[in-house]
Design a protein around this motif. Structure first.
Motif, PDB file in Angstrom:
ATOM      1  N   LYS A 100       0.834  -0.983   0.027  1.00 13.69           N
ATOM      2  CA  LYS A 100      -0.127  -0.054   0.052  1.00 13.69           C
ATOM      3  C   LYS A 100       0.875   1.277   0.023  1.00 13.69           C
ATOM      4  CE  LYS A 100      -3.870   0.189   2.800  1.00 13.69           C
ATOM      5  NZ  LYS A 100      -5.025   0.079   1.804  1.00 13.69           N
ATOM      6  N   ASP A 155      -7.982  -1.540   5.603  1.00 17.14           N
ATOM      7  CA  ASP A 155      -7.077  -1.771   4.553  1.00 17.14           C
ATOM      8  C   ASP A 155      -8.349  -1.317   3.414  1.00 17.14           C
ATOM      9  OD1 ASP A 155      -5.832  -2.518   2.201  1.00 17.14           O
ATOM     10  OD2 ASP A 155      -5.781  -4.617   2.485  1.00 17.14           O
ATOM     11  N   SER A 157     -10.126  -0.773  -0.100  1.00 13.18           N
ATOM     12  CA  SER A 157      -9.682  -1.295  -1.345  1.00 13.18           C
ATOM     13  C   SER A 157     -10.624  -1.072  -2.416  1.00 13.18           C
ATOM     14  CB  SER A 157      -9.619  -3.030  -1.159  1.00 13.18           C
ATOM     15  OG  SER A 157      -8.605  -3.063   0.004  1.00 13.18           O
ATOM     16  N   LYS A 173      -5.127  -0.654  -3.959  1.00  8.30           N
ATOM     17  CA  LYS A 173      -4.821  -0.449  -2.454  1.00  8.30           C
ATOM     18  C   LYS A 173      -4.202   0.834  -2.011  1.00  8.30           C
ATOM     19  CE  LYS A 173      -6.088  -4.882  -1.248  1.00  8.30           C
ATOM     20  NZ  LYS A 173      -7.138  -5.143  -0.100  1.00  8.30           N
ATOM     21  N   GLY A 174      -3.496   1.475  -2.725  1.00 10.25           N
ATOM     22  CA  GLY A 174      -2.926   2.725  -2.375  1.00 10.25           C
ATOM     23  C   GLY A 174      -3.521   4.194  -3.077  1.00 10.25           C
TER      24      GLY A 174
END
Length: 279
Positions: A100, A155, A157, A173-174
């Protein structure tokens, strides 16, 4: 100890939580909850402080991400057998790793932004591990000696980016705001990670209700394993996977939309509360 970073985004100060649950200002002692402060000697120094000797932080201060200057934000995929099943994927024989972007890290109660054009932004409550000592080729038996503590991670997503855009999980994810961590960094002496209750609610509906006890690869093994492939530095964060109940696994699938509210909790590590908005 419960360590925090408080104040306006980009100008957070270090702090600790006292016995009454109030935030105490550590900025006269250390510059940040980052780097060498997270090592054995740094934490030993902080543990010797009487929190009540420190000034109180302003009431209702914003919590920032509980770790500063994160260099590497590593994630473990499909690390709960029941989550792998709901995703239609096999339990891996070795940990699935992806990154990430550290730039996605935000405070635990900051607004989550749906990326432009996204229709599949999803949630994942996860136990995150914060590295305290430089780790390379560490043994599983010694792995926890390199850990400063633990925190809650959502997290966030984007599933289309993750799965439908060429097979690179990192793409989904980032995105900005996809890495809220905190509210607290709880040191290892206060946490046993074997059976922590993990929950996530959307608009008051409990959608994830699991436990770290069903993690396939446990924390000591993950630290050991990842250190075979890269050097882990103080302040690096490893987020260790999610139990079932994500939007992608629902029938039909369900994803976040502007105005949704999430509440993300792990026993002993605190609660995050986030509102979702469009970018």
């Amino acid at each position: 100890m419960k360590l925090v970073r408080f104040g306006a985004a980009g100008a957070e100060k270090p702090g600790m939580i006292d016995a009454d649950g109030k935030v105490r200002d550590l900025s006269g002692v250390v510059a940040d909850i980052a780097g060498d402060v997270l090592g054995r000697e740094g934490l030993k120094r902080l543990a010797a402080i009487d929190p009540k000797s420190l000034p109180l932080a302003p009431e209702d201060s914003r919590f920032g991400a509980c770790v500063g200057r994160v260099g590497n934000f590593i994630a473990v995929g499909l690390n709960y057998a029941d989550h792998a099943a709901e995703s239609g994927m096999a339990v891996p024989s070795e940990p699935v790793l992806f990154n990430k972007a550290p730039s996605c890290i935000v405070g635990p109660d900051d607004t989550i932004l749906i990326p432009r054009g996204s229709e599949k932004t999803d949630w994942e409550v996860e136990l995150a591990v914060v590295i305290g000592e430089r780790a390379s080729y560490v043994s599983e038996a010694d792995a926890l000696d390199y850990v400063a503590g633990y925190c809650v991670c959502n997290d966030v997503s984007e599933r289309a980016y993750q799965i439908e855009r060429g097979g690179q999980w990192t793409k989904g994810k980032g995105c900005p705001t996809f890495g809220p961590i905190g509210p607290w960094l709880v040191t290892t002496d206060e946490v046993e990670t074997g059976d922590l209750a993990m929950t996530l609610s959307v608009n008051g509906e409990l959608v994830q209700n699991g436990s770290s006890s069903t993690m396939v690869f446990k924390v000591p093994f993950l630290v050991h394993y990842i250190s075979q492939f890269m050097v882990l530095e103080p302040g690096d964060v490893i987020t260790t996977g999610t139990p079932p109940g994500v939007g992608m696994g629902m029938k039909p699938p369900r994803y976040l939309k502007p105005g949704d509210r999430m509440e993300v909790s792990i026993a002993g590590l605190g609660t995050q509360r986030q509102v979702v908005a469009a970018s």
